[in-house]
Scaffold this motif. Sequence first.
Motif, PDB file in Angstrom:
ATOM      1  N   ALA A 153      38.381  55.291  42.981  1.00 33.79           N
ATOM      2  CA  ALA A 153      38.874  54.662  43.980  1.00 33.79           C
ATOM      3  C   ALA A 153      40.179  54.257  44.389  1.00 33.79           C
ATOM      4  CB  ALA A 153      37.827  53.622  44.589  1.00 33.79           C
ATOM      5  N   LEU A 210      28.201  52.485  48.938  1.00 32.10           N
ATOM      6  CA  LEU A 210      29.196  51.683  48.439  1.00 32.10           C
ATOM      7  C   LEU A 210      30.431  51.993  48.169  1.00 32.10           C
ATOM      8  CD1 LEU A 210      29.415  48.560  47.552  1.00 32.10           C
ATOM      9  CD2 LEU A 210      28.701  49.249  45.206  1.00 32.10           C
ATOM     10  N   ILE A 214      30.815  52.043  40.213  1.00 29.74           N
ATOM     11  CA  ILE A 214      31.187  53.018  41.328  1.00 29.74           C
ATOM     12  C   ILE A 214      32.677  53.408  41.585  1.00 29.74           C
ATOM     13  CG2 ILE A 214      30.851  53.117  43.882  1.00 29.74           C
ATOM     14  CD1 ILE A 214      27.904  52.203  43.398  1.00 29.74           C
ATOM     15  N   TRP A 215      33.182  52.140  41.576  1.00 27.15           N
ATOM     16  CA  TRP A 215      34.812  52.145  41.541  1.00 27.15           C
ATOM     17  C   TRP A 215      35.438  53.151  40.477  1.00 27.15           C
ATOM     18  CZ3 TRP A 215      37.815  47.098  43.578  1.00 27.15           C
ATOM     19  CH2 TRP A 215      39.091  47.607  43.673  1.00 27.15           C
ATOM     20  N   MET A 264      31.523  44.018  51.297  1.00 25.57           N
ATOM     21  CA  MET A 264      30.580  45.188  50.834  1.00 25.57           C
ATOM     22  C   MET A 264      29.125  44.728  51.045  1.00 25.57           C
ATOM     23  SD  MET A 264      32.578  46.873  49.079  1.00 25.57           S
ATOM     24  CE  MET A 264      33.960  46.587  50.097  1.00 25.57           C
ATOM     25  N   LEU A 309      34.177  50.788  49.878  1.00 25.68           N
ATOM     26  CA  LEU A 309      35.130  50.594  48.804  1.00 25.68           C
ATOM     27  C   LEU A 309      36.549  51.190  49.076  1.00 25.68           C
ATOM     28  CD1 LEU A 309      35.136  48.751  46.163  1.00 25.68           C
ATOM     29  CD2 LEU A 309      34.267  50.992  45.023  1.00 25.68           C
ATOM     30  N   PHE A 320      36.036  39.796  49.650  1.00 22.97           N
ATOM     31  CA  PHE A 320      35.367  41.386  49.278  1.00 22.97           C
ATOM     32  C   PHE A 320      34.038  41.503  49.131  1.00 22.97           C
ATOM     33  CE2 PHE A 320      34.854  44.028  45.633  1.00 22.97           C
ATOM     34  CZ  PHE A 320      35.188  45.043  46.035  1.00 22.97           C
ATOM     35  N   LEU A 321      33.559  40.490  48.488  1.00 24.55           N
ATOM     36  CA  LEU A 321      31.787  40.917  48.623  1.00 24.55           C
ATOM     37  C   LEU A 321      31.197  40.689  49.675  1.00 24.55           C
ATOM     38  CD1 LEU A 321      31.261  38.379  45.240  1.00 24.55           C
ATOM     39  CD2 LEU A 321      30.945  41.114  45.536  1.00 24.55           C
ATOM     40  N   ILE A 355      29.737  47.249  41.127  1.00 26.05           N
ATOM     41  CA  ILE A 355      31.070  47.703  42.042  1.00 26.05           C
ATOM     42  C   ILE A 355      31.802  48.315  40.883  1.00 26.05           C
ATOM     43  CG2 ILE A 355      32.761  46.651  43.137  1.00 26.05           C
ATOM     44  CD1 ILE A 355      31.025  44.467  44.069  1.00 26.05           C
TER      45      ILE A 355
END
Lengths: 216, 134
Positions: free
Chosen positions: B63, A136, B57-58, A194, A140, A190-191, B54
Motif C-alpha cells: 500500500a 480494508l 493487508i498493508w 478503518m 488503507l 487511523f483505527l 492491517i
Amino acid sequence: MKSNSEVEKLLIERIRQSDAAAWRDLIARYEGRLLAFAESRVGNRAHSEDIVQETFIGFLTSLPNYDARRSLESYLFSICAYKLTDLLRREGRRPALSLSNPKDSQDGSWEVSGGQRGASSIVRSGERKTLEKEALQEALSKQIRRWKEKGEWQKLKCAELLFVRGFGNKEVSAKLHLSEQQIANYKFDFLARMKNAIRQQDLSEEVFPELYESPS
Amino acid sequence: MDQPIQSAQLEAFLEEALPPDEMAQIEVKLRNNDVLREKLATIQSRRAAGIHTIGGIWRESRASCPSRGQLQKHLLGILGDAENDYLLFHIESVGCRICQANLEDLRQKQSEAAENSSRRQQKYFHTSAPYFDS
C-alpha cells in the motif's frame, strides 16, 4: 494497491500461450530483484540463484491458478519468500510450522505446532474473505493517498511503524520524535477510519480483531 | 533486541518481511523460548482461520511502497524532497525487503549500464585511434 500494467497482463497472456520470448522477457524483468531479495537473507549467491530458479518454476506450475488481477511482482515475491523459507527450514534455521506433534520429529528439527489453539472458528467462503480483504485494502489506500496529498508524512510513518513494522507506541515516539500522546492520537484516528470503512461495507468486526482491541 | 516481540512482528516474520538481521534474531529466540513459539503458533492458526491484520493487508497490497519509477528517480537524485525523505524512511526504517531488492536491482543495472557504456567508449576509442593519429 499495485495492479498489473497492461504490458504485464499481455506478457502473462503470451506466457499462457507458451510464447518463449515472453517468458524470457519476464525472467529478464524480475530475476535481478528476486535475486537481491534472496541474497539479502541467505548471503550465498549459489543458494540464492537456486531459490530464484525455483521461484520461476513455481510461477509456471501455478500459472493455471494465477489470478491476473493480482500484482505479478507481489506474486513472484511471495513465491520467492516461500522458497526461501523452505530452504531455511531445511537448514534448520527456521521453525517448521506444522500440525504434527514436536515429539514425532525424528530428525531433530524444531517444530511449532499450530491449528488447535486460539484459532477463531469463523467459517466463511474464500469469496467472503477476499471481499473483507479488499474492503480494508481500499480504505488503507485511500487513507495513504490522503496523507501523501496533504503532506502528512508523519501520520503515514507512524501508522507504518505501528502496524507494518509492529513497533510499540513508545518506540515509534522515539523514532519519530513525537510524544506518546501524539502517537496514541494518530493511532486512534487511523483505527477509527478503518473501522468506519468496515462498518460501511457491513462486514463482520470479528475478523478484524486488531481494529477493536483496547488502546495501548 | 531487548524489547518484547510484538504479534505484528511475528506476523511479518511469518511472511518473511522483516529486515534480515531481525529475522535472524527472532529465529534464534524461537529456538530457546517456548512462550514465543506458542505465540507464533497462535498467530499461525489465526492466519489459517482467515483473521485479517492491517499489517498483513498493508504488506500484501504494498500500500505505501514507492513505485519503481520513484526508486529510479531517487537513484538519479531527482525525486522531490518530501517524497525522497519518505522513500528513505520506508527503505531504512521500515526495512521493506521488496523495495530494498528493487533498489539494489536498479543500482546493479545502473552500474552495468555505466560499465557497458565505458566498454563501448573504449572500443570506439581503440578502433578510431589509427585515424586520430593520422
